[in-house]
Design a protein around this motif. Structure first.
Motif, PDB file in Angstrom:
ATOM      1  N   ALA A  88       0.849  -1.196   0.000  1.00  0.00           N
ATOM      2  CA  ALA A  88       0.000   0.000   0.000  1.00  0.00           C
ATOM      3  C   ALA A  88       0.877   1.236   0.000  1.00  0.00           C
ATOM      4  CB  ALA A  88      -0.925   0.019   1.217  1.00  0.00           C
ATOM      5  N   ALA A  89       0.355   2.280  -0.624  1.00  0.00           N
ATOM      6  CA  ALA A  89       0.955   3.597  -0.504  1.00  0.00           C
ATOM      7  C   ALA A  89       0.462   4.221   0.796  1.00  0.00           C
ATOM      8  CB  ALA A  89       0.572   4.462  -1.700  1.00  0.00           C
ATOM      9  N   THR A  90       1.015   5.368   1.144  1.00  0.00           N
ATOM     10  CA  THR A  90       0.593   5.999   2.392  1.00  0.00           C
ATOM     11  C   THR A  90       0.695   7.504   2.309  1.00  0.00           C
ATOM     12  OG1 THR A  90       0.831   5.921   4.802  1.00  0.00           O
ATOM     13  CG2 THR A  90       2.873   5.991   3.504  1.00  0.00           C
ATOM     14  N   GLY A  91      -0.143   8.155   3.103  1.00  0.00           N
ATOM     15  CA  GLY A  91      -0.076   9.603   3.237  1.00  0.00           C
ATOM     16  C   GLY A  91       0.126   9.963   4.701  1.00  0.00           C
ATOM     17  N   THR A  92      -0.821   9.561   5.547  1.00  0.00           N
ATOM     18  CA  THR A  92      -0.696   9.808   6.980  1.00  0.00           C
ATOM     19  C   THR A  92       0.217   8.785   7.646  1.00  0.00           C
ATOM     20  OG1 THR A  92      -2.574   8.400   7.603  1.00  0.00           O
ATOM     21  CG2 THR A  92      -3.061  10.685   7.012  1.00  0.00           C
ATOM     22  N   GLY A  93       0.297   7.592   7.074  1.00  0.00           N
ATOM     23  CA  GLY A  93       1.054   6.503   7.690  1.00  0.00           C
ATOM     24  C   GLY A  93       0.187   5.558   8.486  1.00  0.00           C
ATOM     25  N   LEU A 145      -2.736   3.193  -8.161  1.00  0.00           N
ATOM     26  CA  LEU A 145      -1.320   2.982  -7.851  1.00  0.00           C
ATOM     27  C   LEU A 145      -1.136   1.743  -6.980  1.00  0.00           C
ATOM     28  CD1 LEU A 145       1.317   5.650  -7.032  1.00  0.00           C
ATOM     29  CD2 LEU A 145       1.037   3.746  -5.443  1.00  0.00           C
ATOM     30  N   ASN A 146      -2.027   1.560  -6.005  1.00  0.00           N
ATOM     31  CA  ASN A 146      -1.927   0.388  -5.135  1.00  0.00           C
ATOM     32  C   ASN A 146      -2.068  -0.909  -5.919  1.00  0.00           C
ATOM     33  OD1 ASN A 146      -1.444   1.761  -2.776  1.00  0.00           O
ATOM     34  ND2 ASN A 146      -3.521   1.568  -1.983  1.00  0.00           N
ATOM     35  N   VAL A 147      -3.006  -0.944  -6.868  1.00  0.00           N
ATOM     36  CA  VAL A 147      -3.195  -2.157  -7.660  1.00  0.00           C
ATOM     37  C   VAL A 147      -1.982  -2.392  -8.559  1.00  0.00           C
ATOM     38  CG1 VAL A 147      -4.643  -3.301  -9.384  1.00  0.00           C
ATOM     39  CG2 VAL A 147      -5.699  -1.953  -7.566  1.00  0.00           C
ATOM     40  N   CYS A 148      -1.388  -1.312  -9.083  1.00  0.00           N
ATOM     41  CA  CYS A 148      -0.145  -1.461  -9.862  1.00  0.00           C
ATOM     42  C   CYS A 148       0.937  -2.130  -9.021  1.00  0.00           C
ATOM     43  CB  CYS A 148       0.353  -0.097 -10.338  1.00  0.00           C
ATOM     44  SG  CYS A 148      -0.549   0.598 -11.723  1.00  0.00           S
ATOM     45  N   VAL A 170      -2.520  -8.759  -1.060  1.00  0.00           N
ATOM     46  CA  VAL A 170      -3.611  -7.865  -0.664  1.00  0.00           C
ATOM     47  C   VAL A 170      -3.152  -6.420  -0.763  1.00  0.00           C
ATOM     48  CG1 VAL A 170      -5.063  -7.098   1.276  1.00  0.00           C
ATOM     49  CG2 VAL A 170      -4.750  -9.535   0.844  1.00  0.00           C
ATOM     50  N   THR A 171      -4.028  -5.560  -1.261  1.00  0.00           N
ATOM     51  CA  THR A 171      -3.796  -4.118  -1.206  1.00  0.00           C
ATOM     52  C   THR A 171      -5.097  -3.447  -0.803  1.00  0.00           C
ATOM     53  OG1 THR A 171      -2.825  -2.227  -2.354  1.00  0.00           O
ATOM     54  CG2 THR A 171      -4.312  -3.640  -3.639  1.00  0.00           C
ATOM     55  N   VAL A 172      -5.132  -2.121  -0.852  1.00  0.00           N
ATOM     56  CA  VAL A 172      -6.282  -1.347  -0.382  1.00  0.00           C
ATOM     57  C   VAL A 172      -6.771  -0.439  -1.508  1.00  0.00           C
ATOM     58  CG1 VAL A 172      -7.100   0.319   1.321  1.00  0.00           C
ATOM     59  CG2 VAL A 172      -5.371  -1.369   1.974  1.00  0.00           C
ATOM     60  N   LEU A 173      -8.071  -0.481  -1.793  1.00  0.00           N
ATOM     61  CA  LEU A 173      -8.676   0.465  -2.735  1.00  0.00           C
ATOM     62  C   LEU A 173      -9.134   1.673  -1.921  1.00  0.00           C
ATOM     63  CD1 LEU A 173     -10.684  -1.941  -5.070  1.00  0.00           C
ATOM     64  CD2 LEU A 173      -8.282  -1.257  -5.163  1.00  0.00           C
ATOM     65  N   CYS A 174      -8.238   2.649  -1.818  1.00  0.00           N
ATOM     66  CA  CYS A 174      -8.359   3.692  -0.798  1.00  0.00           C
ATOM     67  C   CYS A 174      -9.099   4.944  -1.248  1.00  0.00           C
ATOM     68  CB  CYS A 174      -6.970   4.069  -0.299  1.00  0.00           C
ATOM     69  SG  CYS A 174      -5.824   4.495  -1.634  1.00  0.00           S
ATOM     70  N   ASP A 175      -9.427   5.064  -2.534  1.00  0.00           N
ATOM     71  CA  ASP A 175     -10.177   6.249  -2.951  1.00  0.00           C
ATOM     72  C   ASP A 175     -11.102   5.916  -4.115  1.00  0.00           C
ATOM     73  OD1 ASP A 175      -8.186   5.951  -4.840  1.00  0.00           O
ATOM     74  OD2 ASP A 175      -7.617   8.063  -4.899  1.00  0.00           O
ATOM     75  N   SER A 176     -12.141   6.726  -4.251  1.00  0.00           N
ATOM     76  CA  SER A 176     -13.158   6.522  -5.286  1.00  0.00           C
ATOM     77  C   SER A 176     -12.879   7.417  -6.482  1.00  0.00           C
ATOM     78  CB  SER A 176     -14.540   6.848  -4.712  1.00  0.00           C
ATOM     79  OG  SER A 176     -15.496   6.988  -5.748  1.00  0.00           O
ATOM     80  N   GLY A 177     -13.316   6.968  -7.643  1.00  0.00           N
ATOM     81  CA  GLY A 177     -13.168   7.770  -8.842  1.00  0.00           C
ATOM     82  C   GLY A 177     -14.006   9.039  -8.820  1.00  0.00           C
TER      83      GLY A 177
END
Length: 256
Positions: free
Chosen positions: A80-85, A199-202, A218-225
């Motif tokens: 996963a990517a992160t912003g807040t951590g 990006l997470n799916v990549c 496993v990854t996270v779908l963290c935002d909507s289109g």
């Protein structure tokens, strides 16, 4: 509720060298503090520095992942990517405690400092004020990302402390790959996500290539289109950013 819009600006004023209190990291706790001084009942979430963020994912998301894949021995990698951590900070700690053989990878976009930090473990001598905490500032990577929102960072937040002990590697994902994935998921899977989830799916796909068949990632779908309506689904914006022509013709349907 009152919505306060902020102007994009660096955490530190480049002229004075002082903290930029108008930056959203600093303005939110400042407004909360001023409100409490007036007797108002205000709570500042401060999701970058509030360790309840990380703990929530340790207590909920981590156990949910292992339960849904069928147990600790069934999960081979998480990324996963992160912003807040908070998300990767909590999940990585949980996985290393309860599924230590699972590989954990941090994903990052161009223009963020986290890729260099994860690769080298080094931070510069400078610290900047962000959300009532003086945060280490790693070396920034080259380029910038107009595609992703809410991920990447120029600082190491409180929720990221100790993260390097719980990850096994870091992958840097190009914007072009992330946005192609957004439209591939939409047109081929019927999943409507934004640039950060793309990006997470990549990252998950890249790990699948490295690990080979028969592995669970496993990854996270963290935002909507929906958050990207004026960007990805706006032909003018896509052309201006040089992103329209990178999509296959069949995935340009609906971009006006």
């Amino acid at each position: 509720a009152e919505l306060v819009l902020t102007v994009p600006q660096p955490l530190k004023d480049p002229k004075s060298g002082k903290p930029n209190m108008g930056h959203y990291h600093n303005l939110a706790p400042l407004l909360a503090s001023e409100g409490r001084a007036r007797g108002e009942n205000i709570f500042c979430v401060n999701q970058w520095q509030n360790l309840a963020n990380r703990m929530a994912h340790y207590m909920s998301t981590g156990p949910e992942i292992l339960q849904q894949v069928g147990g600790p021995t069934k999960l081979h990698a998480f990324c996963a990517a992160t912003g807040t951590g908070g998300t990767i900070g909590g999940i990585s700690r949980y996985l290393k405690d309860h599924s230590p053989q699972t590989k954990v990878y941090l994903l990052d976009c161009h223009g963020s400092a986290l890729y260099n930090w994860a690769k080298t473990g080094e931070v510069g001598p400078e610290k900047v004020l962000a959300g009532e905490r003086w945060c280490p500032k790693p070396l920034m990577s080259e380029g910038s990302s107009p595609v992703t929102e809410g991920i990447g960072n120029s600082i190491v937040t409180a929720n990221m402390e100790g993260l390097l002990e719980n990850i096994d590697g870091c992958l840097q994902i190009h914007d072009h790959d992330a946005i192609r994935m957004v439209f591939q998921l939409l047109h081929e899977e019927g999943i409507f996500v934004g640039g950060s989830a793309g990006l997470n799916v990549c990252g998950a796909v890249e790990l699948a290539k490295q690990l080979g068949p028969g592995h669970t990632i496993v990854t996270v779908l963290c935002d909507s289109g929906f958050r990207y309506g004026s960007k990805f689904f706006n032909k003018e914006w896509m052309v201006d950013k040089g992103l329209y022509d990178i999509l296959p013709p069949q995935h340009r349907v609906g971009i006006e």
